[in-house]
Design a protein around this motif. Structure first.
Motif, short mmCIF file in Angstrom:
data_model
loop_
_atom_site.label_atom_id
_atom_site.label_comp_id
_atom_site.label_asym_id
_atom_site.label_seq_id
_atom_site.Cartn_x
_atom_site.Cartn_y
_atom_site.Cartn_z
N SER A 42 0.84 -1.19 0.00
CA SER A 42 0.00 0.00 0.00
C SER A 42 0.87 1.24 0.00
CB SER A 42 -0.89 0.02 1.25
OG SER A 42 -1.45 1.31 1.45
N GLN B 125 0.25 3.80 1.43
CA GLN B 125 0.13 4.39 2.77
C GLN B 125 1.01 3.68 3.80
OE1 GLN B 125 -1.98 6.05 0.38
NE2 GLN B 125 -3.06 4.09 0.70
N HIS B 126 1.57 2.51 3.44
CA HIS B 126 2.27 1.68 4.40
C HIS B 126 3.77 1.77 4.22
CE1 HIS B 126 3.34 -2.20 6.48
NE2 HIS B 126 2.40 -1.76 7.29
N PHE C 159 1.03 2.55 8.88
CA PHE C 159 0.30 3.35 7.90
C PHE C 159 0.47 4.84 8.20
CE2 PHE C 159 -1.78 -0.75 7.55
CZ PHE C 159 -1.91 -0.88 6.17
N LEU D 246 -7.42 -1.95 5.31
CA LEU D 246 -6.35 -2.94 5.45
C LEU D 246 -5.98 -3.15 6.92
CD1 LEU D 246 -3.92 -1.87 2.56
CD2 LEU D 246 -5.58 -3.77 2.56
N ASP E 136 -7.65 -1.04 0.45
CA ASP E 136 -6.82 0.14 0.57
C ASP E 136 -7.64 1.33 0.09
OD1 ASP E 136 -4.65 1.78 0.99
OD2 ASP E 136 -3.35 0.83 -0.50
N TRP E 137 -7.13 2.54 0.33
CA TRP E 137 -7.79 3.73 -0.19
C TRP E 137 -7.96 3.62 -1.71
CZ3 TRP E 137 -4.43 7.91 2.68
CH2 TRP E 137 -4.75 7.90 4.04
N LEU F 179 -5.05 0.34 8.83
CA LEU F 179 -5.42 1.54 8.09
C LEU F 179 -6.77 2.08 8.57
CD1 LEU F 179 -4.65 3.43 5.70
CD2 LEU F 179 -5.89 1.84 4.20
#
Length: 357
Positions: free
Chosen positions: A18, A20-21, A26, A162, A182-183, A214
């Motif tokens: 991801s 974001q990760h 996150f 997530l 995920d987004w 998340l």
């Protein structure tokens, strides 16, 4: 043994694919401004020992009790607020539930922590079969371990950001009934498209698991309704992008509560809620995340009073139903300012509300 924290009872994958990760955790799209240890300790001290008297209602919050028969008779497109951010919606002939919290306290312990101002309008046993439970993140006031276990036999799908789904699996929910997104990920469920969209917040249920899962907001796209559910979030630029991609929305369900100037990055002030509604190109606004738990330093009814005043000044339709009151999402009707009928608590001593958001 009951799961009191992530470290004691859950297990999550070591990494996620991801954007974001990073570094095992996150991250928000927009960097926040953490208050630091000294400020954090001061906040915790005030929350525990120096709260104003009006952060809890002076008498019982009114609730309209619900029954299974009432839900069966309700037309498609009906919404019920069950408390805090728990919403029951009848969409496309099925029932959908957000962030279900039915326990007495939003806490790992049922003898300590924020206690409900009111009972849920309906017990879990009386709820009809639920097509999907949609979760925004794993904080205790949004993810209730006891409620998940009690709901599981009547829920077809659990839709989560997530990592949150892995918590459910660790609690005993069958993996095949859990979908994690995920987004900007989406899934089609019984004719309704669900899209996980960005939020600005954080996650965690213990001392060592901050941001291991998340957080997300959610878009609901049914054949005849477009809905947005914020979960918990600070104001962020992503609202405009969501509005451009999926708006205009018939109804926005936006957090308005538990805010403070000392934690501006993770919860919105009422004027920011209104701005988010406009970014999303919303038609009607229904403020959530208020009226059930004492989670901040503002008066318990301040979020509702402020958002109504701001919305009326700009000609924006705002809905403030009692807990359990039916709302038509197709043709919303004006609701009452029910909180004004409750007696106000005595004013706090001089200086008691200093620093209120």
């Amino acid at each position: 043994m009951a799961c009191l924290s992530f470290s004691a009872c859950d297990s999550l994958p070591a990494s996620f694919e991801s954007p974001q990760h990073r570094g095992g955790r996150f991250h928000n799209a927009e960097p926040g401004q953490p208050p630091g240890w000294a400020t954090s300790l001061a906040i915790l001290w005030r929350l525990a020992f120096d709260k104003p008297a009006d952060t809890v209602p002076p008498e019982a919050v009114p609730v309209q009790a619900l029954s299974a028969a009432q839900l069966e008779r309700a037309p498609d497109g009906t919404l019920y607020r069950l408390g805090h951010s728990t919403l029951l919606m009848k969409l496309a002939g099925r029932y959908w539930l957000t962030d279900p919290v039915f326990s007495r306290r939003a806490s790992p312990l049922q003898w300590a922590g924020p206690e409900r101002f009111h009972a849920p309008p309906i017990d879990i046993e009386q709820l009809p079969p639920i097509e999907a439970v949609v979760l925004s993140h794993d904080h205790y006031d949004h993810l209730d371990h006891a409620a998940i276990l009690q709901l599981a036999p009547k829920v077809r799908r659990f839709i989560t950001p997530l990592g949150v789904g892995d918590r459910l699996v660790a609690w005993g929910v069958e993996p095949g009934r859990v979908t994690q997104l995920d987004w900007w990920g989406s899934v089609e469920v019984a004719g309704v498209r669900l899209v996980a969209t960005p939020a600005q917040h954080f996650s965690g249920r213990g001392l060592q698991d901050r941001n291991r899962t998340l957080w997300a907001s959610w878009v609901f796209l049914s054949p005849d309704l477009r809905l947005f559910f914020s979960g918990d979030t600070g104001y962020h630029a992503g609202f405009r992008t969501i509005g451009e991609r999926y708006g205009p929305f018939d109804l926005t369900l936006l957090e308005t509560g538990a805010y403070d100037r000392q934690w501006p990055d993770v919860h919105m002030q009422p004027h920011e809620t209104l701005r988010a509604h406009q970014d999303l190109q919303g038609r009607w606004l229904l403020p959530v995340h208020n009226g059930t738990f004492d989670l901040a330093l503002h008066a318990w009814d301040e979020p509702l009073e402020r958002i109504v005043t701001l919305a009326e000044a700009q000609g924006i339709g705002v809905l403030t139903p009692m807990m359990g009151e039916a709302v038509s999402m197709h043709r919303p009707q004006p609701t009452t300012a029910w909180w004004r009928a409750l007696r106000r608590a005595p004013a706090p001593a001089a200086g008691g509300a200093a620093g209120r958001g």
